[in-house]
Design a protein around this motif. Structure first.
Motif, mmCIF file in Angstrom:
data_model
loop_
_atom_site.group_PDB
_atom_site.id
_atom_site.type_symbol
_atom_site.label_atom_id
_atom_site.label_comp_id
_atom_site.label_asym_id
_atom_site.label_seq_id
_atom_site.Cartn_x
_atom_site.Cartn_y
_atom_site.Cartn_z
ATOM 1 N N GLY A 154 10.669 -7.464 -27.866
ATOM 2 C CA GLY A 154 9.995 -6.175 -27.389
ATOM 3 C C GLY A 154 10.189 -5.769 -26.115
ATOM 4 N N ARG A 155 9.970 -6.929 -25.338
ATOM 5 C CA ARG A 155 9.854 -6.667 -23.746
ATOM 6 C C ARG A 155 11.097 -6.389 -23.210
ATOM 7 N N LEU A 156 12.309 -6.822 -24.015
ATOM 8 C CA LEU A 156 13.363 -6.303 -23.419
ATOM 9 C C LEU A 156 14.187 -5.668 -23.444
ATOM 10 N N LEU A 157 13.785 -4.675 -24.818
ATOM 11 C CA LEU A 157 14.388 -3.376 -25.325
ATOM 12 C C LEU A 157 13.275 -2.377 -24.207
ATOM 13 N N LEU A 158 12.577 -3.014 -23.836
ATOM 14 C CA LEU A 158 11.164 -1.841 -23.071
ATOM 15 C C LEU A 158 12.529 -1.570 -21.598
ATOM 16 N N LEU A 159 12.835 -3.293 -21.351
ATOM 17 C CA LEU A 159 12.659 -3.030 -19.905
ATOM 18 C C LEU A 159 14.735 -2.497 -19.770
ATOM 19 N N LEU A 160 15.175 -2.586 -21.013
ATOM 20 C CA LEU A 160 16.295 -1.670 -21.203
ATOM 21 C C LEU A 160 16.653 -0.377 -20.846
ATOM 22 N N ALA A 161 15.501 0.293 -20.723
ATOM 23 C CA ALA A 161 16.038 1.515 -20.851
ATOM 24 C C ALA A 161 15.805 1.847 -19.785
ATOM 25 N N VAL A 162 17.194 1.949 -19.025
ATOM 26 C CA VAL A 162 16.733 1.808 -17.074
ATOM 27 C C VAL A 162 18.542 3.100 -17.280
ATOM 28 N N ALA A 163 18.113 3.984 -16.829
ATOM 29 C CA ALA A 163 19.590 4.516 -16.905
ATOM 30 C C ALA A 163 20.390 5.075 -15.345
ATOM 31 N N GLY A 164 21.009 4.939 -15.210
ATOM 32 C CA GLY A 164 22.545 5.457 -13.893
ATOM 33 C C GLY A 164 22.030 6.268 -13.651
ATOM 34 N N ALA A 165 23.284 6.637 -12.890
ATOM 35 C CA ALA A 165 23.990 7.914 -11.907
ATOM 36 C C ALA A 165 24.733 8.504 -11.879
ATOM 37 N N LEU A 166 25.682 8.364 -12.561
ATOM 38 C CA LEU A 166 27.201 9.036 -12.782
ATOM 39 C C LEU A 166 27.763 9.849 -13.130
ATOM 40 N N ALA A 167 28.520 10.906 -12.179
ATOM 41 C CA ALA A 167 29.018 11.695 -13.058
ATOM 42 C C ALA A 167 30.667 12.111 -12.413
ATOM 43 N N ALA A 168 31.731 13.810 -12.361
ATOM 44 C CA ALA A 168 32.106 13.849 -11.954
ATOM 45 C C ALA A 168 31.845 15.223 -10.688
ATOM 46 N N CYS A 169 32.095 15.449 -9.778
ATOM 47 C CA CYS A 169 31.246 16.708 -9.135
ATOM 48 C C CYS A 169 31.554 17.725 -9.734
ATOM 49 N N THR A 179 22.783 19.409 -5.099
ATOM 50 C CA THR A 179 23.970 17.810 -4.428
ATOM 51 C C THR A 179 23.788 16.975 -4.065
ATOM 52 N N GLN A 180 24.249 15.696 -5.190
ATOM 53 C CA GLN A 180 23.734 14.106 -4.238
ATOM 54 C C GLN A 180 25.141 13.209 -4.410
ATOM 55 N N ALA A 181 25.107 12.304 -3.292
ATOM 56 C CA ALA A 181 26.021 11.977 -3.440
ATOM 57 C C ALA A 181 27.640 11.932 -3.512
ATOM 58 N N GLN A 182 27.230 13.818 -3.332
ATOM 59 C CA GLN A 182 29.377 14.394 -3.999
ATOM 60 C C GLN A 182 28.856 15.170 -4.847
ATOM 61 N N PRO A 196 26.163 16.543 -14.259
ATOM 62 C CA PRO A 196 27.088 16.860 -15.676
ATOM 63 C C PRO A 196 27.436 15.932 -17.048
ATOM 64 N N SER A 197 27.542 14.781 -16.290
ATOM 65 C CA SER A 197 27.551 14.107 -16.953
ATOM 66 C C SER A 197 26.750 12.908 -17.984
ATOM 67 N N GLY A 198 24.941 12.937 -17.369
ATOM 68 C CA GLY A 198 24.258 12.732 -17.798
ATOM 69 C C GLY A 198 23.425 11.447 -17.142
ATOM 70 N N PHE A 199 23.851 11.509 -16.085
ATOM 71 C CA PHE A 199 22.623 10.192 -15.306
ATOM 72 C C PHE A 199 22.109 10.504 -14.455
ATOM 73 N N VAL A 200 21.015 10.280 -13.833
ATOM 74 C CA VAL A 200 20.067 10.779 -12.551
ATOM 75 C C VAL A 200 20.874 10.515 -11.459
ATOM 76 N N THR A 201 20.535 11.385 -10.382
ATOM 77 C CA THR A 201 20.646 11.483 -9.274
ATOM 78 C C THR A 201 20.049 11.402 -8.381
ATOM 79 N N ASP A 202 18.683 11.629 -8.547
ATOM 80 C CA ASP A 202 17.593 12.264 -7.597
ATOM 81 C C ASP A 202 16.388 11.664 -8.893
ATOM 82 N N ALA A 203 15.553 10.888 -8.343
ATOM 83 C CA ALA A 203 14.411 10.332 -9.050
ATOM 84 C C ALA A 203 13.410 10.374 -8.281
#
Length: 240
Positions: free
Chosen positions: A2-17, A184-187, A208-215
């Motif tokens: 259960g703890r691992l499932l919670l810890l895996l709730a991690v988002a990246g920050a990736l997309a085309a400009c 615009t963050q990291a282009q 646009p592709s669904g990743f966090v670029t700033d939090a």
């Protein structure tokens, strides 16, 4: 588990400009509901592909026009790699999150050293952990015996995970100066919900592709400094 499932709730920050450069408004927008265990995979790039499909109900539109539209953008899970400059629990550092199919990587570097964690997305499970003290050599294991891997995943989730994203969207959209804009963050262009509360500035930006670029909010920051749609098995491999 259960703890691992919670810890895996991690988002990246990736997309085309791309995307508009002017920000739409928040007229009539209500804060989204808080996150629950049932929707953990909505934003995480580390969820089950079956569950991800089941929880993605609204077609995302960029640029988003409301806070809920920003969450719609976040419910996407492309492969790729992003590196963040971070501020976590008062310490500055750097974090990289990457995914390629069923494999993923989280790497966090602070003044004391680096922890890298290999993740089996479909497991979900930690497959290996490497710790490298500053100026030293990596020590790797196929098990997370010391808990450093779980700690790194917990830090990543606290910075850009599902609950963090929804918390920031709800908090920012409830402020008197709430706005939905494009930054615009990291282009990479991203739709952001911004605002100011008693603790200071709030911002959550989704590409646009669904990743966090700033939090940003509550003294914690994850700001993308490099994004790439290109990731290989070698990028996710355990250090030799």
């Amino acid at each position: 588990m259960g703890r691992l499932l919670l810890l895996l709730a991690v988002a990246g920050a990736l997309a085309a400009c791309g995307g508009a450069t002017s920000g739409p408004n928040t007229d009539g927008a209500a804060p989204p509901p808080p996150a629950t265990g049932a929707n953990t995979v909505t934003i995480s790039p580390f969820g089950s592909s079956t569950a991800e499909t089941a929880t993605t109900a609204t077609e995302p539109v960029f640029p988003a026009e409301t806070p809920s539209g920003v969450l719609d953008l976040a419910a996407q899970h492309p492969d790729g790699m992003v590196t963040y400059a971070i501020l976590h629990e008062g310490a500055q550092g750097e974090m990289t999150i990457a995914r390629l199919g069923g494999k993923a990587l989280v790497a966090i570097t602070t003044g004391t050293g680096t922890t890298k964690v290999g993740v089996d997305v479909e497991g979900p499970a930690i497959t290996w952990v490497c710790t490298t003290p500053s100026g030293g050599d990596p020590t790797c294991a196929d098990k997370d015996e010391g808990g450093q891997g779980a700690d790194a995943l917990a830090a990543a989730a606290a910075l850009v995970g599902e609950d963090r994203v929804r918390e920031l969207v709800a908090a920012a959209s409830a402020t008197s100066d709430a706005n939905v804009v494009v930054r615009t963050q990291a282009q990479v262009d991203a739709s952001c919900v911004t605002g100011t509360n008693a603790t200071g500035g709030l911002a959550i930006c989704i590409s646009p592709s669904g990743f966090v670029t700033d939090a940003e909010g509550g003294g914690a920051i994850a700001r993308a400094i490099a994004v790439s749609p290109d990731v290989t098995d070698a990028d996710l491999a355990k250090p030799a």
